[in-house]
Scaffold this motif. Structure first.
Motif, PDB file in Angstrom:
ATOM      1  N   ALA A 146      48.174  -2.788   9.490  1.00 36.22           N
ATOM      2  CA  ALA A 146      49.447  -1.853   8.015  1.00 36.22           C
ATOM      3  C   ALA A 146      50.901  -2.139   7.979  1.00 36.22           C
ATOM      4  O   ALA A 146      51.604  -2.022   8.499  1.00 36.22           O
ATOM      5  CB  ALA A 146      49.534  -0.063   9.168  1.00 36.22           C
ATOM      6  N   THR A 147      50.593  -3.656   7.517  1.00 34.19           N
ATOM      7  CA  THR A 147      51.392  -4.029   7.006  1.00 34.19           C
ATOM      8  C   THR A 147      51.580  -4.123   5.439  1.00 34.19           C
ATOM      9  O   THR A 147      50.620  -3.995   4.949  1.00 34.19           O
ATOM     10  CB  THR A 147      51.798  -5.680   7.747  1.00 34.19           C
ATOM     11  OG1 THR A 147      50.582  -6.229   7.464  1.00 34.19           O
ATOM     12  CG2 THR A 147      51.681  -5.523   9.298  1.00 34.19           C
ATOM     13  N   MET A 148      53.307  -4.707   4.943  1.00 34.47           N
ATOM     14  CA  MET A 148      52.628  -4.593   3.216  1.00 34.47           C
ATOM     15  C   MET A 148      52.221  -6.159   3.299  1.00 34.47           C
ATOM     16  O   MET A 148      51.071  -5.770   2.006  1.00 34.47           O
ATOM     17  CB  MET A 148      54.264  -5.107   2.817  1.00 34.47           C
ATOM     18  CG  MET A 148      54.402  -5.294   1.683  1.00 34.47           C
ATOM     19  SD  MET A 148      54.653  -4.415   0.451  1.00 34.47           S
ATOM     20  CE  MET A 148      56.143  -3.292   1.311  1.00 34.47           C
ATOM     21  N   ASP A 151      48.275  -4.623   2.916  1.00 32.53           N
ATOM     22  CA  ASP A 151      48.271  -4.227   2.053  1.00 32.53           C
ATOM     23  C   ASP A 151      48.078  -4.326   0.674  1.00 32.53           C
ATOM     24  O   ASP A 151      47.334  -4.610  -0.127  1.00 32.53           O
ATOM     25  CB  ASP A 151      49.110  -2.791   2.312  1.00 32.53           C
ATOM     26  CG  ASP A 151      49.010  -1.716   2.969  1.00 32.53           C
ATOM     27  OD1 ASP A 151      47.954  -1.334   3.166  1.00 32.53           O
ATOM     28  OD2 ASP A 151      50.049  -0.600   3.320  1.00 32.53           O
ATOM     29  N   THR A 152      48.266  -5.695   0.361  1.00 31.78           N
ATOM     30  CA  THR A 152      48.212  -6.679  -0.371  1.00 31.78           C
ATOM     31  C   THR A 152      46.870  -7.162  -0.597  1.00 31.78           C
ATOM     32  O   THR A 152      46.861  -7.392  -1.474  1.00 31.78           O
ATOM     33  CB  THR A 152      49.375  -7.887  -0.486  1.00 31.78           C
ATOM     34  OG1 THR A 152      50.978  -6.939  -0.674  1.00 31.78           O
ATOM     35  CG2 THR A 152      49.745  -8.230  -1.857  1.00 31.78           C
ATOM     36  N   ALA A 154      43.945  -6.282   0.189  1.00 29.81           N
ATOM     37  CA  ALA A 154      43.154  -4.825   0.814  1.00 29.81           C
ATOM     38  C   ALA A 154      43.442  -4.960  -0.896  1.00 29.81           C
ATOM     39  O   ALA A 154      42.537  -4.599  -1.097  1.00 29.81           O
ATOM     40  CB  ALA A 154      43.877  -3.412   1.399  1.00 29.81           C
ATOM     41  N   PHE A 155      44.403  -4.417  -1.565  1.00 28.20           N
ATOM     42  CA  PHE A 155      44.319  -4.142  -3.198  1.00 28.20           C
ATOM     43  C   PHE A 155      43.916  -6.172  -3.463  1.00 28.20           C
ATOM     44  O   PHE A 155      42.692  -5.350  -4.538  1.00 28.20           O
ATOM     45  CB  PHE A 155      46.356  -4.381  -3.448  1.00 28.20           C
ATOM     46  CG  PHE A 155      45.725  -4.410  -5.253  1.00 28.20           C
ATOM     47  CD1 PHE A 155      45.913  -3.033  -5.872  1.00 28.20           C
ATOM     48  CD2 PHE A 155      46.262  -5.415  -4.970  1.00 28.20           C
ATOM     49  CE1 PHE A 155      46.496  -2.999  -6.923  1.00 28.20           C
ATOM     50  CE2 PHE A 155      46.545  -4.792  -6.822  1.00 28.20           C
ATOM     51  CZ  PHE A 155      46.406  -4.448  -7.581  1.00 28.20           C
ATOM     52  N   THR A 158      40.197  -4.947  -3.304  1.00 31.17           N
ATOM     53  CA  THR A 158      39.917  -4.415  -4.331  1.00 31.17           C
ATOM     54  C   THR A 158      39.666  -5.145  -5.428  1.00 31.17           C
ATOM     55  O   THR A 158      39.017  -4.138  -5.875  1.00 31.17           O
ATOM     56  CB  THR A 158      40.842  -2.915  -3.830  1.00 31.17           C
ATOM     57  OG1 THR A 158      40.840  -2.295  -2.597  1.00 31.17           O
ATOM     58  CG2 THR A 158      40.127  -1.829  -4.706  1.00 31.17           C
ATOM     59  N   THR A 170      38.391   1.465   4.182  1.00 28.87           N
ATOM     60  CA  THR A 170      39.320   1.567   5.082  1.00 28.87           C
ATOM     61  C   THR A 170      38.942   2.192   6.610  1.00 28.87           C
ATOM     62  O   THR A 170      38.321   3.607   6.452  1.00 28.87           O
ATOM     63  CB  THR A 170      40.367   1.488   4.719  1.00 28.87           C
ATOM     64  OG1 THR A 170      41.554   0.701   5.442  1.00 28.87           O
ATOM     65  CG2 THR A 170      41.118   2.747   4.502  1.00 28.87           C
ATOM     66  N   ARG A 173      43.773   5.463   9.651  1.00 26.63           N
ATOM     67  CA  ARG A 173      45.407   5.335   9.974  1.00 26.63           C
ATOM     68  C   ARG A 173      45.925   6.677  10.253  1.00 26.63           C
ATOM     69  O   ARG A 173      45.722   7.526   9.799  1.00 26.63           O
ATOM     70  CB  ARG A 173      46.284   4.383   8.676  1.00 26.63           C
ATOM     71  CG  ARG A 173      45.783   3.059   9.144  1.00 26.63           C
ATOM     72  CD  ARG A 173      46.744   2.916   7.675  1.00 26.63           C
ATOM     73  NE  ARG A 173      46.106   0.827   7.623  1.00 26.63           N
ATOM     74  CZ  ARG A 173      46.396  -0.103   6.640  1.00 26.63           C
ATOM     75  NH1 ARG A 173      47.821   0.926   5.802  1.00 26.63           N
ATOM     76  NH2 ARG A 173      46.047  -0.832   6.467  1.00 26.63           N
ATOM     77  N   ARG A 191      50.613   9.368   6.490  1.00 25.97           N
ATOM     78  CA  ARG A 191      49.758   9.014   6.342  1.00 25.97           C
ATOM     79  C   ARG A 191      48.081   9.487   7.039  1.00 25.97           C
ATOM     80  O   ARG A 191      47.872  10.005   6.013  1.00 25.97           O
ATOM     81  CB  ARG A 191      48.945   7.150   6.217  1.00 25.97           C
ATOM     82  CG  ARG A 191      47.889   6.951   6.614  1.00 25.97           C
ATOM     83  CD  ARG A 191      47.967   5.451   6.517  1.00 25.97           C
ATOM     84  NE  ARG A 191      49.101   4.999   6.056  1.00 25.97           N
ATOM     85  CZ  ARG A 191      48.186   3.834   4.882  1.00 25.97           C
ATOM     86  NH1 ARG A 191      47.668   3.367   3.998  1.00 25.97           N
ATOM     87  NH2 ARG A 191      49.586   2.517   4.865  1.00 25.97           N
TER      88      ARG A 191
END
Length: 200
Positions: A146-148, A151-152, A154-155, A158, A170, A173, A191
């Protein structure tokens, strides 16, 4: 720190480079090895040299392995249509220890981090996309931190997979079991509320 010998100092210097080991612990380990039979030190050094020279990486999932294909990917009991995407082998081992996942894995080798100079080409993202375009993979589970940066990553995955029929999910969390809500950080708590599930 004063050392009685340059050899001890050199050993302490190298041991203290390991994560979580300071100079005092390194000295304790070095003195322990001196006190034990020489055979103990020889076995340790031999195991470390073999680790560096003989370890392989699975050609399918890139997990550490003794063979070209790891025991997970070669197991007939695994669901090859389900792939769990992890940052590194330590994350893979953590998920395996739950005994809750029966698919295969894909080890990225890190996450996208422009600050550290890590872009998509430094990771095994191309191999993941190629693997998913083969038609065998039906779902990928993003099991990233669960970090920036995660997330980048994962984006990015996707976005690259939007033209495929592969389902992307995913890991959940939320508030950990046994914790107090008042001590949970706001992002995790928020979240948890947004991604709430039906009570069974």
């Amino acid at each position: 720190m004063n050392f009685p010998s340059k050899l001890v100092e050199s050993a302490v210097e190298e041991i203290s480079k390991l994560p979580g080991i300071g100079k005092k612990t390194a000295l304790r380990l070095a003195l322990f090895l001196l006190k034990e039979d020489e055979q103990v030190t020889n076995k340790l050094s031999s195991a470390l040299v073999k680790l560096r020279t003989e370890i392989k990486y699975c050609k399918q999932c890139f997990n550490i392995s003794d063979e070209d294909t790891c025991s997970i990917c070669s197991s007939p009991r695994r669901d090859n249509s389900l792939v769990c995407v992890v940052e590194n082998s330590a994350d893979l081992l953590a998920i395996e220890n739950t005994s809750q996942f029966n698919g295969t894995y894909h080890v990225l080798g890190g996450v996208i981090s422009p600050i550290d100079g890590i872009g998509p080409s430094e990771l095994r993202l191309g191999e993941l996309i190629d693997r998913c375009s083969s038609g065998e993979v039906k779902e990928i589970v993003l099991a990233l931190s669960a970090t920036m940066e995660a997330d980048t990553t994962a984006f990015y995955i996707t976005k690259k997979m939007k033209d495929t029929e592969v389902k992307i999910s995913t890991i959940a969390r939320g508030v950990p079991i046994g914790s107090e809500i008042e001590y949970t950080d706001e992002v995790t708590l928020g979240r948890s509320i947004l991604k709430r599930i039906a009570y069974e």
